[in-house]
Design a protein around this motif. Structure first.
Motif, PDB file in Angstrom:
ATOM      1  N   GLY A 258       0.789  -1.218   0.000  1.00  0.00           N
ATOM      2  CA  GLY A 258       0.000   0.000   0.000  1.00  0.00           C
ATOM      3  C   GLY A 258       0.825   1.274   0.000  1.00  0.00           C
ATOM      4  O   GLY A 258       2.060   1.259  -0.007  1.00  0.00           O
ATOM      5  N   GLN A 259       0.102   2.396   0.054  1.00  0.00           N
ATOM      6  CA  GLN A 259       0.738   3.708   0.066  1.00  0.00           C
ATOM      7  C   GLN A 259      -0.155   4.687   0.820  1.00  0.00           C
ATOM      8  O   GLN A 259      -1.367   4.489   0.934  1.00  0.00           O
ATOM      9  CB  GLN A 259       0.994   4.195  -1.355  1.00  0.00           C
ATOM     10  CG  GLN A 259      -0.222   4.228  -2.261  1.00  0.00           C
ATOM     11  CD  GLN A 259       0.163   4.426  -3.725  1.00  0.00           C
ATOM     12  OE1 GLN A 259       1.324   4.455  -4.095  1.00  0.00           O
ATOM     13  NE2 GLN A 259      -0.842   4.578  -4.576  1.00  0.00           N
ATOM     14  N   SER A 260       0.468   5.744   1.329  1.00  0.00           N
ATOM     15  CA  SER A 260      -0.295   6.738   2.075  1.00  0.00           C
ATOM     16  C   SER A 260       0.530   8.017   2.208  1.00  0.00           C
ATOM     17  O   SER A 260       1.731   8.050   1.892  1.00  0.00           O
ATOM     18  CB  SER A 260      -0.651   6.206   3.471  1.00  0.00           C
ATOM     19  OG  SER A 260      -1.554   7.085   4.124  1.00  0.00           O
ATOM     20  N   ILE A 261      -0.138   9.055   2.692  1.00  0.00           N
ATOM     21  CA  ILE A 261       0.532  10.326   3.006  1.00  0.00           C
ATOM     22  C   ILE A 261       0.786  10.373   4.504  1.00  0.00           C
ATOM     23  O   ILE A 261      -0.056   9.964   5.303  1.00  0.00           O
ATOM     24  CB  ILE A 261      -0.335  11.528   2.585  1.00  0.00           C
ATOM     25  CG1 ILE A 261      -0.659  11.471   1.088  1.00  0.00           C
ATOM     26  CG2 ILE A 261       0.361  12.845   2.927  1.00  0.00           C
ATOM     27  CD1 ILE A 261      -1.609  12.574   0.622  1.00  0.00           C
ATOM     28  N   ILE A 262       1.939  10.864   4.892  1.00  0.00           N
ATOM     29  CA  ILE A 262       2.247  11.036   6.306  1.00  0.00           C
ATOM     30  C   ILE A 262       1.330  12.115   6.895  1.00  0.00           C
ATOM     31  O   ILE A 262       1.074  13.141   6.265  1.00  0.00           O
ATOM     32  CB  ILE A 262       3.720  11.427   6.506  1.00  0.00           C
ATOM     33  CG1 ILE A 262       4.640  10.376   5.861  1.00  0.00           C
ATOM     34  CG2 ILE A 262       4.044  11.580   7.986  1.00  0.00           C
ATOM     35  CD1 ILE A 262       4.472   8.972   6.383  1.00  0.00           C
ATOM     36  N   LYS A 263       0.830  11.862   8.089  1.00  0.00           N
ATOM     37  CA  LYS A 263      -0.124  12.777   8.723  1.00  0.00           C
ATOM     38  C   LYS A 263       0.429  14.196   8.795  1.00  0.00           C
ATOM     39  O   LYS A 263       1.550  14.423   9.243  1.00  0.00           O
ATOM     40  CB  LYS A 263      -0.452  12.282  10.127  1.00  0.00           C
ATOM     41  CG  LYS A 263      -1.582  13.051  10.801  1.00  0.00           C
ATOM     42  CD  LYS A 263      -1.936  12.417  12.132  1.00  0.00           C
ATOM     43  CE  LYS A 263      -3.100  13.144  12.800  1.00  0.00           C
ATOM     44  NZ  LYS A 263      -3.471  12.492  14.082  1.00  0.00           N
ATOM     45  N   GLY A 264      -0.364  15.155   8.349  1.00  0.00           N
ATOM     46  CA  GLY A 264       0.027  16.559   8.340  1.00  0.00           C
ATOM     47  C   GLY A 264       0.598  17.001   7.009  1.00  0.00           C
ATOM     48  O   GLY A 264       0.499  18.181   6.638  1.00  0.00           O
TER      49      GLY A 264
END
Length: 332
Positions: A258-264
């Motif tokens: 998977g993939q995601s954006i770091i919080k903030g």
């Protein structure tokens, strides 16, 4: 007048110093905004991804930095949302869940997950990228040279004639190795699966540190049989390598990355734009070109010589706690 000129020069110099310090501290004055992506993908995929991002966003300074799976997860766990990383890419779902639980990722609820098959969507904090399946891969030329038959079951791999002719990734360092261990633990029970690998080990030339190790060993003729990635075997077959892909009764082990954006970081427009492009375009291109195994509901891709109608093994009960407990029992 001389005094006034000297004062003006001093004031100008001070203003330049202040401006320089300000630019260094804030990043102002840079011609391009920077986006840093951590990825555990293979080098050819990172090369492709970097090229596409640079084509699409010439106005940004985008770096795709390779970091091995274990180090990738450990670094984000240690640094949390304070990490310099903006986007995490190609990290196995067990690690993604662990990071989501401690609040490292931004909320991804705004993205349409209806385009994905049901088992690919497990959280609102990360999104699927590829499904990676494993297979038993044989070098038909090496088998023929040694007068050996192709194996038809995991039990066959224990035969003494295969001694030193098998390669498998180490489950403790490779996600590919782990999925084989987990698949058999689910199919047979942990105790029987671990006993099996005790019996298999004398036939294993090497437990490689990376998932690509077995196919590399097959290509070099060092082994006759490899427990490796289906996609990598297909790539080599299409380049003329004498490999054949086999599946046993227990099915193809697999995992989803998977993939995601770091919080903030989603608050930075450049990061959001890059991730939007990854979800709207790059994810489809990656599946089409490299990993056509099923993650989309209404789209199927085909690659020459890629197996069709793959029957997948049981990969349930695969959270980080279960993974840690199983790997603690691995001896090799």
């Amino acid at each position: 007048m001389f005094k006034n000129s000297r004062i003006k020069r001093v004031i100008t110099s001070l203003m330049l110093c202040v401006c320089t310090v300000t630019m260094l501290l804030t990043g102002c004055g840079s011609s391009k905004e920077k986006v840093l992506i951590y990825s555990s993908a293979e080098d050819y995929r990172i090369e492709y991804m970097t090229k596409r991002l640079q084509e699409e966003f010439p106005q940004y300074d985008i770096t795709v930095e390779y970091i091995s799976t274990g180090n990738h997860a450990a670094k984000l766990l240690s640094e949390g949302a304070m990490t310099e990383c903006d986007i995490t890419h190609d990290l196995e779902y067990g690690y993604m869940e662990q990071l989501a639980e401690v609040g490292v990722f931004a909320d991804m609820s705004s993205y349409d997950t209806s385009v994905f098959v049901e088992d690919a969507v497990l959280s609102k904090y990360y999104l699927p990228e590829v499904r990676v399946g494993g297979a038993i891969i044989v070098n038909t030329e090496v088998l023929a040279q040694k007068g050996l038959a192709k194996p038809t079951s995991y039990e066959d791999l224990l035969k003494p004639e295969y001694k030193g002719l098998i390669s498998m990734p180490n489950p403790k360092s490779s996600g590919t190795g782990y999925i084989f261990l987990k698949n058999l633990a689910n199919a047979w029970g942990e105790e029987k699966a671990l006993e099996y690998f005790d019996k298999l080990t004398p036939n294993v030339l090497q437990y490689t540190s990376s998932g690509s190790g077995p196919v590399n060993a097959l290509i070099q003729g060092e082994v006759a049989i490899g427990l490796g990635m289906t996609s990598q075997a297909v790539t080599q077959i299409n380049e003329g390598a004498p490999l054949e892909i086999l599946f046993f009764e227990e099915g193809s082990p697999y995992t989803i990355y998977g993939q995601s954006i770091i919080k903030g970081k989603e608050e930075r427009a450049c990061v959001k734009e890059v991730f939007d492009f990854m979800m709207s375009t790059l994810i489809y291109e990656g599946v089409e070109k490299f990993f056509p195994e099923k993650i989309f509901t209404n789209i199927d891709y085909e690659i020459k010589n890629y197996p069709k109608n793959i029957v997948y093994g049981d990969m349930s009960n695969n959270g980080i706690d279960e993974k840690t407990a199983l790997l603690d029992k691995w001896k090799y």
